[in-house]
Scaffold this motif. Structure first.
Motif, PDB file in Angstrom:
ATOM      1  N   LEU A  36       0.845  -1.188   0.000  1.00 41.80           N
ATOM      2  CA  LEU A  36       0.000   0.000   0.000  1.00 41.80           C
ATOM      3  C   LEU A  36       0.883   1.241   0.000  1.00 41.80           C
ATOM      4  O   LEU A  36       1.842   1.324   0.767  1.00 41.80           O
ATOM      5  N   LEU A  37       0.563   2.205  -0.872  1.00 38.91           N
ATOM      6  CA  LEU A  37       1.267   3.481  -0.929  1.00 38.91           C
ATOM      7  C   LEU A  37       0.330   4.590  -0.481  1.00 38.91           C
ATOM      8  O   LEU A  37      -0.737   4.786  -1.070  1.00 38.91           O
ATOM      9  N   VAL A  38       0.717   5.291   0.583  1.00 35.71           N
ATOM     10  CA  VAL A  38      -0.025   6.462   1.049  1.00 35.71           C
ATOM     11  C   VAL A  38       0.452   7.647   0.217  1.00 35.71           C
ATOM     12  O   VAL A  38       1.570   8.132   0.372  1.00 35.71           O
ATOM     13  N   ALA A  39      -0.407   8.113  -0.683  1.00 34.63           N
ATOM     14  CA  ALA A  39       0.005   9.091  -1.692  1.00 34.63           C
ATOM     15  C   ALA A  39      -0.359  10.514  -1.305  1.00 34.63           C
ATOM     16  O   ALA A  39      -1.112  11.210  -1.988  1.00 34.63           O
ATOM     17  N   ALA A  40       0.185  10.959  -0.177  1.00 34.52           N
ATOM     18  CA  ALA A  40       0.110  12.366   0.222  1.00 34.52           C
ATOM     19  C   ALA A  40       1.381  12.679   0.976  1.00 34.52           C
ATOM     20  O   ALA A  40       1.814  11.891   1.826  1.00 34.52           O
ATOM     21  N   PHE A  41       1.996  13.801   0.678  1.00 35.43           N
ATOM     22  CA  PHE A  41       3.206  14.158   1.385  1.00 35.43           C
ATOM     23  C   PHE A  41       2.849  14.421   2.840  1.00 35.43           C
ATOM     24  O   PHE A  41       1.865  15.076   3.139  1.00 35.43           O
ATOM     25  N   GLY A  42       3.671  13.886   3.737  1.00 35.33           N
ATOM     26  CA  GLY A  42       3.344  13.884   5.152  1.00 35.33           C
ATOM     27  C   GLY A  42       2.916  12.518   5.640  1.00 35.33           C
ATOM     28  O   GLY A  42       2.878  12.260   6.834  1.00 35.33           O
ATOM     29  N   ASP A  43       2.566  11.625   4.700  1.00 33.73           N
ATOM     30  CA  ASP A  43       2.287  10.216   4.991  1.00 33.73           C
ATOM     31  C   ASP A  43       1.236   9.997   6.082  1.00 33.73           C
ATOM     32  O   ASP A  43       1.486   9.286   7.068  1.00 33.73           O
ATOM     33  N   PRO A  44       0.057  10.597   5.966  1.00 35.37           N
ATOM     34  CA  PRO A  44      -0.954  10.412   7.026  1.00 35.37           C
ATOM     35  C   PRO A  44      -1.334   8.949   7.221  1.00 35.37           C
ATOM     36  O   PRO A  44      -1.735   8.275   6.275  1.00 35.37           O
ATOM     37  N   GLY A  45      -1.161   8.449   8.445  1.00 28.02           N
ATOM     38  CA  GLY A  45      -1.534   7.087   8.780  1.00 28.02           C
ATOM     39  C   GLY A  45      -0.480   6.044   8.495  1.00 28.02           C
ATOM     40  O   GLY A  45      -0.691   4.857   8.778  1.00 28.02           O
ATOM     41  N   LEU A  46       0.675   6.443   7.975  1.00 32.88           N
ATOM     42  CA  LEU A  46       1.682   5.465   7.540  1.00 32.88           C
ATOM     43  C   LEU A  46       2.166   4.562   8.682  1.00 32.88           C
ATOM     44  O   LEU A  46       2.065   3.334   8.594  1.00 32.88           O
ATOM     45  N   LEU A  47       2.690   5.144   9.740  1.00 37.90           N
ATOM     46  CA  LEU A  47       3.246   4.335  10.822  1.00 37.90           C
ATOM     47  C   LEU A  47       2.159   3.524  11.511  1.00 37.90           C
ATOM     48  O   LEU A  47       2.386   2.378  11.927  1.00 37.90           O
TER      49      LEU A  47
END
Length: 251
Positions: free
Chosen positions: A71-82
């Motif tokens: 899955l790629l979180v495609a917004a700079f700042g990576d909301p929800g990544l970790l």
């Protein structure tokens, strides 16, 4: 591999930009599925808006559980990544982290070009979260109203290039990141006009997702990214987010 790319913003025009750049760089064997947030804002600039984006990504990740290999979180700042790395069995990649890791291999001092003044505080915090603040040359930003997130490249392209030039000349940047999903693909078109390498977060994210799937890392069973402990829950989006908390996957 099946790659799910999620735009945490509601702008379908931005999703189109993300998809176009992702398909340009993806390997022939990579199947790309796109998703756009069903609720939230047109483009994320603040911590609270990032919170909304993280919720949107989690809902989509839960709805499509078992349908993607990364899955790629495609917004700079990576909301929800970790947070998603705690609950998903597949690699989760973010535009910011991917761009920073790529830039770090191309130069020592990293300059970031942003689309607004307000967004810069959150970006700086994100860079710090990934342990890269000492490598940050600076964050340059547009300082004018944005009519449409999907047309920023066309309407402000010259200003963005000028910011890039100042980041090199005045901030000492060795490498540049054009930050934000609305700028997806711009690095490719302006690279020849700039004196240092320019990094695109979407391209970096797609290639790193492919690499992680091929490497096949073992799912964490201990440490801070082990699965959250089982406990009662309620009201989690009709089961889509609750799917992420299940100890056993279906599909």
């Amino acid at each position: 591999m099946n790659l799910l790319i999620v735009n945490p913003n509601i702008s379908s025009s931005v999703t189109d930009l993300i998809e176009a750049e992702a398909r340009r760089v993806a390997s022939p064997g990579t199947h790309i599925a796109m998703a756009t947030a069903a609720s939230g804002v047109a483009y994320i600039e603040t911590r609270f808006e990032a919170l909304l984006g993280a919720h949107a990504v989690a809902a989509i990740a839960g709805e499509r559980i078992g349908q993607y290999d990364a899955l790629l979180v495609a917004a700079f700042g990576d909301p929800g990544l970790l947070e998603l790395r705690e609950v998903l069995d597949v690699p989760v990649v973010g535009m910011t982290e991917a761009a920073l890791m790529t830039a770090a291999q191309l130069g020592q001092r990293i300059g970031i070009i942003a689309i607004s003044r307000r967004i810069t505080a959150w970006y700086r915090e994100c860079v710090d979260r990934y342990g890269m603040l000492s490598r940050l040359a600076g964050i340059r930003h547009l300082d004018r109203p944005l009519r449409d997130a999907g047309t920023i490249r066309e309407e402000h392209g010259a200003a963005l290039v000028a910011l890039c030039e100042r980041a090199v000349e005045q901030d000492g940047a060795d490498v540049l990141i054009l930050a934000g999903a609305p700028l997806a693909g711009l690095a490719r078109s302006v690279a020849a006009r700039l004196p240092v390498p320019v990094v695109d977060g979407v391209s970096s994210g797609v290639l790193q997702a492919e690499a992680l799937v091929r490497l096949g890392p073992v799912r964490a069973r201990d440490g801070s990214f082990a699965r959250p402990p089982s406990k009662a829950n309620m009201g989690l989006e009709g089961g889509s987010i609750a799917n992420l908390l299940r100890s056993e996957r279906v599909g």
